[in-house]
Design a protein around this motif. Structure first.
Motif, mmCIF file in Angstrom:
data_model
loop_
_atom_site.group_PDB
_atom_site.id
_atom_site.type_symbol
_atom_site.label_atom_id
_atom_site.label_comp_id
_atom_site.label_asym_id
_atom_site.label_seq_id
_atom_site.Cartn_x
_atom_site.Cartn_y
_atom_site.Cartn_z
ATOM 1 N N PRO A 90 42.101 22.098 -61.353
ATOM 2 C CA PRO A 90 42.169 22.550 -62.749
ATOM 3 C C PRO A 90 42.682 21.447 -63.673
ATOM 4 C CG PRO A 90 44.021 23.414 -61.507
ATOM 5 C CD PRO A 90 43.146 22.716 -60.520
ATOM 6 N N PRO A 91 42.390 21.541 -64.965
ATOM 7 C CA PRO A 91 42.947 20.584 -65.934
ATOM 8 C C PRO A 91 44.422 20.911 -66.197
ATOM 9 C CG PRO A 91 41.580 22.211 -67.057
ATOM 10 C CD PRO A 91 41.453 22.489 -65.603
ATOM 11 N N LEU A 92 45.303 19.955 -65.921
ATOM 12 C CA LEU A 92 46.743 20.211 -66.001
ATOM 13 C C LEU A 92 47.460 19.347 -67.032
ATOM 14 C CD1 LEU A 92 47.427 20.365 -62.167
ATOM 15 C CD2 LEU A 92 47.090 22.299 -63.715
ATOM 16 N N VAL A 93 46.863 18.267 -67.504
ATOM 17 C CA VAL A 93 47.529 17.339 -68.428
ATOM 18 C C VAL A 93 47.920 18.084 -69.700
ATOM 19 C CG1 VAL A 93 47.280 15.253 -69.816
ATOM 20 C CG2 VAL A 93 46.345 15.345 -67.482
ATOM 21 N N GLY A 94 49.220 17.935 -70.091
ATOM 22 C CA GLY A 94 49.740 18.577 -71.285
ATOM 23 C C GLY A 94 50.343 19.935 -71.031
ATOM 24 N N ARG A 95 50.165 20.484 -69.796
ATOM 25 C CA ARG A 95 50.705 21.813 -69.505
ATOM 26 C C ARG A 95 52.146 21.730 -69.013
ATOM 27 N NH1 ARG A 95 46.606 25.102 -65.822
ATOM 28 N NH2 ARG A 95 48.408 26.559 -65.955
ATOM 29 N N ASN A 96 52.851 22.832 -69.073
ATOM 30 C CA ASN A 96 54.209 22.914 -68.573
ATOM 31 C C ASN A 96 54.216 22.545 -67.100
ATOM 32 O OD1 ASN A 96 56.184 24.907 -67.005
ATOM 33 N ND2 ASN A 96 57.152 24.335 -68.962
ATOM 34 N N VAL A 150 52.930 17.794 -68.020
ATOM 35 C CA VAL A 150 52.166 16.955 -67.097
ATOM 36 C C VAL A 150 51.520 15.814 -67.881
ATOM 37 C CG1 VAL A 150 50.249 16.875 -65.459
ATOM 38 C CG2 VAL A 150 51.720 18.902 -65.570
ATOM 39 N N LEU A 151 51.797 14.586 -67.424
ATOM 40 C CA LEU A 151 51.213 13.401 -68.068
ATOM 41 C C LEU A 151 49.878 13.008 -67.433
ATOM 42 C CD1 LEU A 151 54.435 11.216 -68.413
ATOM 43 C CD2 LEU A 151 53.349 12.667 -70.150
ATOM 44 N N SER A 152 49.740 13.194 -66.099
ATOM 45 C CA SER A 152 48.496 12.849 -65.412
ATOM 46 C C SER A 152 48.414 13.627 -64.104
ATOM 47 C CB SER A 152 48.416 11.346 -65.140
ATOM 48 O OG SER A 152 49.447 10.944 -64.240
ATOM 49 N N GLN A 153 47.214 13.642 -63.496
ATOM 50 C CA GLN A 153 47.019 14.369 -62.246
ATOM 51 C C GLN A 153 46.064 13.599 -61.346
ATOM 52 O OE1 GLN A 153 44.951 17.694 -64.533
ATOM 53 N NE2 GLN A 153 43.741 17.696 -62.646
ATOM 54 N N THR A 154 46.285 13.756 -60.051
ATOM 55 C CA THR A 154 45.406 13.142 -59.052
ATOM 56 C C THR A 154 45.131 14.177 -57.956
ATOM 57 O OG1 THR A 154 46.409 10.969 -59.462
ATOM 58 C CG2 THR A 154 45.100 11.237 -57.457
ATOM 59 N N PRO A 155 43.846 14.548 -57.706
ATOM 60 C CA PRO A 155 42.636 14.040 -58.349
ATOM 61 C C PRO A 155 42.448 14.613 -59.747
ATOM 62 C CG PRO A 155 42.073 15.732 -56.762
ATOM 63 C CD PRO A 155 43.539 15.514 -56.620
ATOM 64 N N GLU A 156 41.442 14.086 -60.444
ATOM 65 C CA GLU A 156 41.173 14.494 -61.813
ATOM 66 C C GLU A 156 40.646 15.927 -61.851
ATOM 67 O OE1 GLU A 156 38.460 11.713 -63.434
ATOM 68 O OE2 GLU A 156 39.923 10.074 -63.581
ATOM 69 N N ALA A 157 40.725 16.510 -63.040
ATOM 70 C CA ALA A 157 40.225 17.871 -63.234
ATOM 71 C C ALA A 157 38.737 17.933 -62.886
ATOM 72 C CB ALA A 157 40.442 18.300 -64.682
ATOM 73 N N VAL A 182 52.056 13.956 -62.418
ATOM 74 C CA VAL A 182 53.110 13.112 -62.992
ATOM 75 C C VAL A 182 53.679 13.858 -64.199
ATOM 76 C CG1 VAL A 182 53.685 10.914 -64.065
ATOM 77 C CG2 VAL A 182 52.003 11.008 -62.200
ATOM 78 N N VAL A 183 55.008 14.085 -64.183
ATOM 79 C CA VAL A 183 55.666 14.915 -65.186
ATOM 80 C C VAL A 183 56.553 14.039 -66.066
ATOM 81 C CG1 VAL A 183 57.241 16.855 -65.554
ATOM 82 C CG2 VAL A 183 55.611 16.884 -63.638
ATOM 83 N N ASN A 184 56.527 14.317 -67.355
ATOM 84 C CA ASN A 184 57.398 13.605 -68.293
ATOM 85 C C ASN A 184 58.832 14.107 -68.085
ATOM 86 O OD1 ASN A 184 58.193 11.929 -70.350
ATOM 87 N ND2 ASN A 184 57.518 13.301 -71.997
#
Length: 649
Positions: A513-519, A549-556, A569-571
């Motif tokens: 799933p797309p996670l960048v920017g989520r809690n 979330v700043l980034s995710q691996t693997p991509e959405a 990767v979390v801020n």
């Protein structure tokens, strides 16, 4: 020549009363139409005689007499004759319209019937013939085409007495054998005469065909088949279909005895024997016979090649110990005595002379038949030909061609001819219309369920059920492991012809799933609910909200499977006035509160309960409206944290 030919009678009103709406069949003697009786406002069938017969005074006189006899025959299994009329050059019968199909259509679809089912169909057929025989009426043309099956399964027999009317025609006094050659009793071939026992013979042949799927006597021409009726006996059906009882064999072999005196003396006797044999069979008898016949299926699927069956035709059945036949239907033929055999040896040469004389008569008829110039016959090999080739052959023979709607057939390949109307071997006048029915492949059956199987297993299962695996497509799935089958197209349980391939849809796994920017907690909970192994890295980015979330691996969108390792990767929290103002909820220490257990409740109810308790809610899953899994499940969690629900059916 056009493939379809308009019928000039369609749309006309005969006798000022019967409006012809459509044509349904054409035979050697007449054409059958669906019509409406304008006066009574009811749907009826009209059987309009061909013009060459309608112009024959002898035929018309006999036809009217036979029509009156048929009209007097009242029985639930007989197609009623309402009236006989003449309108100019058109001589016709007004009959009961029976929507449905013929027994021939059923055989074309099924190939052959189970013996118990065949006996169930034969009983109303014999009941109809028995009613006619009690009235002194002989059918003379018992065959599947004259047995109609209504939409609700009722059996009706048509065309009583009409073959006798045709035998009076001047066109037939030069030696033409009346009736369909595959069902003719020997006396009809030799003498041209028939009585009720001739109908019994034809019914015995019909029973053999229902059980085995083909006629007992095959040949390259009507003459060859007629010769076999005189010189060869009908074999016991068990020589073709294993697992039959001796009683079933006896029904067929006695009904088709060459000596009419050895047959049941009318259809009523045959009916009594048939009902008794049927009553003695187990309810699962057809399934048992089908299992016994399974190993021979491949032999018969290619069609009734005579040479392939002759070797298995035995000497006939013997009755089982203790079997008692119905009255008038003796279980055993009498043994030949020594005197009988001696007389047989003396008279053998005279029998050969008689057979030679019969052959000469038949040969004379055949010569007339071929050189008369007025008639042709539908080629015997037309069934099974490619449609275009069959059409071309008929047109080359001077016949018109019409193409009917395609039907399913387990015996004829897609695109080949299933049947013709008039049937193969029928005698037709030059320029007559022949309707060809093409096959659209084997009869549809249920597509098996291969969901969750590997691709190779799914292909093997489809082949085992008679289907051809088709193209492979891919799509993501949250419930099916990567590289396993999600579904088929058509779906499992749908009816589908085995001649058409079945597409297979394979899982690419769950979609990341797309996670960048989520809690961060919400993202982590969702990933864990998918069965993934989650790694959380932290880094500082002052331009992005903390704890997101700043980034995710693997991509959405990337396919993943349960147990796969993923990373977010979390801020990390780094606020100007300290950590107190960065926590979710706006400040103060995180308050931990009980998490309600909502497993088994509807998604909407579960969401409401959790939100009322102070939690956020994330719902994952594609189908279903029931909560099957929740994370966390019970215990305590920070107020405002996210509870993930996995929906399911």
């Amino acid at each position: 020549m056009d493939a379809t030919v308009a019928d000039p009678l369609v749309g006309q009103v005969l006798d000022g009363r019967y409006r012809i709406e459509s044509r349904v069949a054409r035979g050697g003697m007449a054409t059958v139409y669906v019509a409406r009786d304008i006066r009574l406002d009811r749907e009826i069938a009209l059987k309009v005689m061909h013009s060459h017969l309608a112009s024959d005074e002898d035929f018309v006189r006999r036809f009217i007499g036979e029509a009156k006899a048929a009209a007097a025959l009242s029985h639930p299994n007989v197609v009623a004759v309402y009236d006989q009329r003449t309108d100019g050059e058109h001589v016709f019968l007004v009959m009961e319209y029976v929507p449905g199909r013929t027994l021939r259509d059923l055989l074309d679809e099924r190939g052959r019937l189970g013996p118990r089912e065949a006996l169930e169909i034969m009983q109303p057929v014999l009941a109809a013939l028995g009613a006619a025989h009690r009235s002194g009426l002989v059918h003379r043309d018992v065959k599947p085409e004259n047995v109609l099956i209504t939409d609700d399964g009722q059996i009706k027999v048509a065309d009583f007495g009409l073959a006798r009317a045709e035998s009076a025609s001047k066109m037939t006094k030069t030696g033409l054998i009346i009736g369909t050659v595959g069902y003719l009793a020997p006396e009809q071939v030799l003498k041209g005469s028939a009585d009720v026992r001739s109908d019994v013979y034809a019914a015995g042949v019909l029973l053999f065909e229902l059980i085995t799927g083909f006629l007992p006597h095959q040949g390259d021409s009507p003459l060859a088949v007629a010769y076999k009726h005189v010189n060869e006996t009908v074999p016991a059906p068990s020589t073709v279909v294993p697992g039959l009882t001796p009683e079933i064999d006896l029904l067929v072999t006695r009904a088709t005895s060459h000596d009419p005196a050895r047959r049941p003396q009318d259809a009523n006797q045959f009916l009594a024997a048939t009902a008794e044999v049927h009553g003695g069979l187990r309810r699962d008898f057809d399934e048992r016979v089908a299992a016994a016949s399974y190993s021979q299926t491949a032999v018969f699927e290619s069609g009734p090649a005579v040479s392939g069956h002759t070797a298995v035709f035995g000497a006939g059945p013997t009755a089982p110990p203790g079997y008692t036949a119905p009255p008038g239907y003796e279980a055993y033929p009498p043994e030949r005595t020594a005197a009988d055999r001696a007389i047989g040896a003396i008279t053998g040469k005279y029998v050969l002379i008689a057979i030679g004389a019969v052959a000469a008569v038949i040969l004379g008829w055949a010569v007339w038949y071929q050189v008369s110039g007025q008639y042709d016959h539908v080629p015997d090999k037309i069934v099974g030909m490619e449609l275009n080739a069959a059409k071309q052959q008929l047109q080359d023979d001077g016949l018109q061609v019409q193409i009917a709607s395609a039907v399913f057939s387990d015996r004829v390949k897609k695109g080949q001819v299933v049947k013709s109307d008039p049937p193969a071997g029928a005698r037709v006048s030059s320029g007559s219309l022949v309707t060809l029915t093409p096959s659209k492949g084997r009869t549809p059956k249920d597509v098996p369920n291969v969901e969750g199987k590997s691709l190779n297993e799914a292909r093997d299962t489809l082949r085992d059920k008679g289907f051809t695996p088709g193209d492979v497509m891919k799509e993501s799935s949250t419930t099916v492991e990567k590289d396993d089958v999600v579904r088929t197209d058509p779906a499992a349980g749908e009816r589908h012809s085995p001649d058409e391939p079945v597409k297979i849809v394979v899982s690419t796994g769950m979609s990341m799933p797309p996670l960048v920017g989520r809690n961060a907690e919400e993202a982590e909970n969702q990933l864990r609910s998918m069965g993934l192994d989650v790694n959380v890295d932290k880094q500082e980015d002052g331009d992005k909200p903390p704890n997101t979330v700043l980034s995710q691996t693997p991509e959405a969108g990337t396919g993943v499977s349960r147990g796969d390792s993923v990373t977010i990767v979390v801020n990390k929290k780094d606020c100007l006035f300290g950590d107190f103002f960065c926590r979710d909820g706006g400040g103060g220490d995180d308050e931990r509160i009980p998490v309600p257990n909502v497993t088994g409740r509807t998604v909407d109810d579960a969401r409401q309960a959790l939100e009322n308790s102070g939690f956020r809610v994330s719902v994952v899953g594609i189908t279903g409206n029931i909560v099957r899994i929740q994370t966390p499940n019970g215990g305590e969690a920070p107020r405002g944290s996210t509870v993930t629900l996995v929906r399911g059916p």
